[in-house]
Design a protein around this motif. Sequence first.
Motif, PDB file in Angstrom:
ATOM      1  N   HIS A 153       0.902  -1.074  -0.042  1.00 51.61           N
ATOM      2  CA  HIS A 153       0.012   0.000  -0.090  1.00 51.61           C
ATOM      3  C   HIS A 153       0.786   1.053   0.138  1.00 51.61           C
ATOM      4  CE1 HIS A 153      -3.750  -2.118   0.822  1.00 51.61           C
ATOM      5  NE2 HIS A 153      -2.976  -2.722   1.880  1.00 51.61           N
ATOM      6  N   ASP A 154       0.377   2.237  -0.680  1.00 48.70           N
ATOM      7  CA  ASP A 154       1.121   3.654  -0.382  1.00 48.70           C
ATOM      8  C   ASP A 154       0.167   4.306   0.748  1.00 48.70           C
ATOM      9  OD1 ASP A 154       2.003   6.101  -0.489  1.00 48.70           O
ATOM     10  OD2 ASP A 154       1.771   6.368  -2.751  1.00 48.70           O
ATOM     11  N   HIS A 155       0.703   4.472   1.771  1.00 49.07           N
ATOM     12  CA  HIS A 155       0.001   4.998   2.885  1.00 49.07           C
ATOM     13  C   HIS A 155       0.163   6.429   3.045  1.00 49.07           C
ATOM     14  CE1 HIS A 155      -1.389   1.222   4.986  1.00 49.07           C
ATOM     15  NE2 HIS A 155      -0.114   0.739   4.240  1.00 49.07           N
ATOM     16  N   CYS A 156       0.926   7.251   2.364  1.00 50.74           N
ATOM     17  CA  CYS A 156       1.107   8.376   2.322  1.00 50.74           C
ATOM     18  C   CYS A 156      -0.206   9.374   2.440  1.00 50.74           C
ATOM     19  CB  CYS A 156       1.736   8.990   1.417  1.00 50.74           C
ATOM     20  SG  CYS A 156       3.475   8.230   1.055  1.00 50.74           S
ATOM     21  N   ASP A 157      -1.236   8.950   1.579  1.00 49.64           N
ATOM     22  CA  ASP A 157      -2.544   9.827   1.738  1.00 49.64           C
ATOM     23  C   ASP A 157      -3.148   9.606   3.248  1.00 49.64           C
ATOM     24  OD1 ASP A 157      -2.212  10.730  -0.758  1.00 49.64           O
ATOM     25  OD2 ASP A 157      -3.263   9.343  -1.822  1.00 49.64           O
ATOM     26  N   ASP A 158      -3.018   8.298   3.797  1.00 47.67           N
ATOM     27  CA  ASP A 158      -3.699   7.923   5.012  1.00 47.67           C
ATOM     28  C   ASP A 158      -2.943   8.575   6.035  1.00 47.67           C
ATOM     29  OD1 ASP A 158      -5.319   5.957   3.553  1.00 47.67           O
ATOM     30  OD2 ASP A 158      -4.041   4.511   4.007  1.00 47.67           O
ATOM     31  N   LEU A 159      -1.804   8.757   5.999  1.00 47.32           N
ATOM     32  CA  LEU A 159      -1.151   9.467   7.053  1.00 47.32           C
ATOM     33  C   LEU A 159      -1.348  10.831   7.108  1.00 47.32           C
ATOM     34  CD1 LEU A 159       2.347   8.002   6.904  1.00 47.32           C
ATOM     35  CD2 LEU A 159       0.791   7.506   8.591  1.00 47.32           C
ATOM     36  N   ASP A 160      -1.692  11.604   5.814  1.00 46.88           N
ATOM     37  CA  ASP A 160      -2.201  12.941   5.904  1.00 46.88           C
ATOM     38  C   ASP A 160      -3.519  13.276   6.437  1.00 46.88           C
ATOM     39  OD1 ASP A 160       0.135  13.709   4.535  1.00 46.88           O
ATOM     40  OD2 ASP A 160      -0.697  13.637   2.471  1.00 46.88           O
ATOM     41  N   THR A 161      -4.098  12.017   6.676  1.00 40.47           N
ATOM     42  CA  THR A 161      -5.397  12.210   7.316  1.00 40.47           C
ATOM     43  C   THR A 161      -5.643  12.117   8.686  1.00 40.47           C
ATOM     44  OG1 THR A 161      -6.157   9.821   6.889  1.00 40.47           O
ATOM     45  CG2 THR A 161      -6.384  11.708   5.162  1.00 40.47           C
ATOM     46  N   LEU A 162      -4.460  11.562   9.300  1.00 35.61           N
ATOM     47  CA  LEU A 162      -4.311  11.377  10.791  1.00 35.61           C
ATOM     48  C   LEU A 162      -4.757  12.531  11.555  1.00 35.61           C
ATOM     49  CD1 LEU A 162      -0.826   9.446  11.384  1.00 35.61           C
ATOM     50  CD2 LEU A 162      -3.212   8.412  11.624  1.00 35.61           C
ATOM     51  N   PRO A 163      -5.700  12.661  12.665  1.00 35.88           N
ATOM     52  CA  PRO A 163      -5.969  13.974  13.371  1.00 35.88           C
ATOM     53  C   PRO A 163      -4.633  14.527  13.870  1.00 35.88           C
ATOM     54  CG  PRO A 163      -6.682  11.601  14.521  1.00 35.88           C
ATOM     55  CD  PRO A 163      -5.926  11.290  13.210  1.00 35.88           C
ATOM     56  N   ARG A 164      -4.974  15.906  13.810  1.00 38.01           N
ATOM     57  CA  ARG A 164      -4.085  16.480  14.499  1.00 38.01           C
ATOM     58  C   ARG A 164      -4.696  17.579  15.504  1.00 38.01           C
ATOM     59  NH1 ARG A 164      -0.431  18.521   8.908  1.00 38.01           N
ATOM     60  NH2 ARG A 164      -0.024  16.459   8.336  1.00 38.01           N
ATOM     61  N   VAL A 165      -3.929  17.795  16.697  1.00 38.26           N
ATOM     62  CA  VAL A 165      -4.351  18.788  17.601  1.00 38.26           C
ATOM     63  C   VAL A 165      -4.489  20.117  17.098  1.00 38.26           C
ATOM     64  CG1 VAL A 165      -4.095  19.871  19.781  1.00 38.26           C
ATOM     65  CG2 VAL A 165      -3.605  17.321  19.600  1.00 38.26           C
ATOM     66  N   PRO A 166      -5.431  20.979  16.906  1.00 41.08           N
ATOM     67  CA  PRO A 166      -5.488  22.267  16.201  1.00 41.08           C
ATOM     68  C   PRO A 166      -4.639  23.136  16.868  1.00 41.08           C
ATOM     69  CG  PRO A 166      -7.502  21.917  17.411  1.00 41.08           C
ATOM     70  CD  PRO A 166      -6.894  20.436  17.327  1.00 41.08           C
ATOM     71  N   ALA A 167      -4.306  24.273  16.362  1.00 36.80           N
ATOM     72  CA  ALA A 167      -3.223  25.172  16.892  1.00 36.80           C
ATOM     73  C   ALA A 167      -3.855  26.117  17.959  1.00 36.80           C
ATOM     74  CB  ALA A 167      -2.954  26.299  15.623  1.00 36.80           C
ATOM     75  N   TRP A 168      -5.250  26.185  17.894  1.00 39.42           N
ATOM     76  CA  TRP A 168      -5.775  26.905  19.132  1.00 39.42           C
ATOM     77  C   TRP A 168      -5.662  25.952  20.374  1.00 39.42           C
ATOM     78  CZ3 TRP A 168      -9.867  24.401  21.354  1.00 39.42           C
ATOM     79  CH2 TRP A 168     -10.641  23.396  20.813  1.00 39.42           C
ATOM     80  N   VAL A 169      -5.528  24.796  20.417  1.00 41.44           N
ATOM     81  CA  VAL A 169      -5.091  24.019  21.588  1.00 41.44           C
ATOM     82  C   VAL A 169      -3.425  23.930  21.852  1.00 41.44           C
ATOM     83  CG1 VAL A 169      -5.248  21.557  22.602  1.00 41.44           C
ATOM     84  CG2 VAL A 169      -7.126  22.520  20.942  1.00 41.44           C
ATOM     85  N   THR A 170      -2.812  23.938  20.884  1.00 41.78           N
ATOM     86  CA  THR A 170      -1.483  23.756  21.159  1.00 41.78           C
ATOM     87  C   THR A 170      -0.660  25.284  21.425  1.00 41.78           C
ATOM     88  OG1 THR A 170      -0.850  23.995  18.898  1.00 41.78           O
ATOM     89  CG2 THR A 170      -1.190  22.027  19.693  1.00 41.78           C
ATOM     90  N   SER A 171      -1.287  26.132  21.107  1.00 37.54           N
ATOM     91  CA  SER A 171      -0.497  27.450  21.237  1.00 37.54           C
ATOM     92  C   SER A 171      -1.230  28.271  22.497  1.00 37.54           C
ATOM     93  CB  SER A 171      -0.679  28.277  20.027  1.00 37.54           C
ATOM     94  OG  SER A 171      -2.033  28.565  19.626  1.00 37.54           O
ATOM     95  N   ALA A 172      -2.396  27.947  22.638  1.00 39.71           N
ATOM     96  CA  ALA A 172      -3.202  28.725  23.878  1.00 39.71           C
ATOM     97  C   ALA A 172      -2.210  28.855  25.278  1.00 39.71           C
ATOM     98  CB  ALA A 172      -4.394  28.186  24.225  1.00 39.71           C
ATOM     99  N   ARG A 173      -2.444  30.071  25.644  1.00 44.66           N
ATOM    100  CA  ARG A 173      -1.716  30.056  27.244  1.00 44.66           C
ATOM    101  C   ARG A 173      -2.819  30.618  28.022  1.00 44.66           C
ATOM    102  NH1 ARG A 173       1.331  27.580  24.872  1.00 44.66           N
ATOM    103  NH2 ARG A 173       3.433  27.926  24.251  1.00 44.66           N
ATOM    104  N   VAL A 174      -3.339  29.743  28.853  1.00 43.79           N
ATOM    105  CA  VAL A 174      -4.451  29.805  29.800  1.00 43.79           C
ATOM    106  C   VAL A 174      -3.873  29.297  31.060  1.00 43.79           C
ATOM    107  CG1 VAL A 174      -6.205  29.960  28.184  1.00 43.79           C
ATOM    108  CG2 VAL A 174      -5.608  27.776  29.170  1.00 43.79           C
ATOM    109  N   GLU A 175      -4.539  30.022  32.165  1.00 49.54           N
ATOM    110  CA  GLU A 175      -4.216  29.615  33.479  1.00 49.54           C
ATOM    111  C   GLU A 175      -5.211  29.017  34.365  1.00 49.54           C
ATOM    112  OE1 GLU A 175      -1.326  29.623  34.723  1.00 49.54           O
ATOM    113  OE2 GLU A 175      -0.371  30.287  32.962  1.00 49.54           O
ATOM    114  N   ASN A 176      -6.569  29.524  34.079  1.00 52.50           N
ATOM    115  CA  ASN A 176      -7.686  29.044  34.815  1.00 52.50           C
ATOM    116  C   ASN A 176      -8.257  27.638  34.553  1.00 52.50           C
ATOM    117  OD1 ASN A 176     -10.122  28.995  33.146  1.00 52.50           O
ATOM    118  ND2 ASN A 176      -9.473  31.210  32.748  1.00 52.50           N
TER     119      ASN A 176
END
Length: 294
Positions: A6-29
Amino acid sequence: MTFARHDHCDDLDTLPRVPAWVTSARVENLEDVAFLSGAALAHLHLLFARDDVPHALLRERLALRAAEACVAFSGRPERVGELRDAVHLLRPGDLPGPAGETYLSWRRAAERPVSVKALGRALPSLDPRQIAEWFDAGSGAPVSRAAMVLEATLTEAPRAEVPALILADAALAEALGWDHVVPLLATSLKRADLRKRGEDLRLAFYRAVVTSAIETMRVAADLTRRAAHLKAVAPKLRAKGAGDAVEMFLTRDVIAPSALPLPDRAARRLCDRLVDLGAIREMTGRDTFRLYGV
């Protein structure tokens, strides 16, 4: 055993990714961090539903990282390489030592479906009734439940940090409907966090979940790509038992050639062949007592 090409390149591109608003957020409460951790766990849930992700291999790799973190908490010097050696180069009758025992506990916790019996196998020094009591100590939402399990365990047994973290990850997995323990918490908590209680501990857990989810996504994507390549080259292998050996590489962090279902010389040749094909890596950098993994 044979593997389809199989060529899995297309499948790997569809792996879910944590969105930037989760990874870049700086919250304290607490409320905002809880929301971000929920978003991160939702993406992990999608990842674990994928058939192309090598789930057992991913859990083994995360178990190794969790063990390394716990060993560091205890002030011991062993890191990934020493932990692998302590477990995978054991001879019959040898003892793995304290660091190796920590690694074995995490591996055993992650390799079987979540249950008190499986947790007892991972934590043989504890009474199963005590494990069941601590495991049931949490309630509410998944991360809160996990924090309550760790708090209950360390309140009664302040030095039982490894069991507390394993039980917390087990409680988190069960609350999320995951079949197996996925080691997430130990690698992103600080030792000082383990002494927190109540809201402070939950806040530390929420932050740890976000950090670990991001790293787990990265590791999963890398292992999925490597596993796809290993499956693609498998039909080129001619050695008897090569199919079973490939299956082992797809489920274990590392393997010594002597553990493969082939004669010693054939096992070493197979490992060299797979390294040449870019399907596995030699993990120690040594000329002897080598260990190989995806």
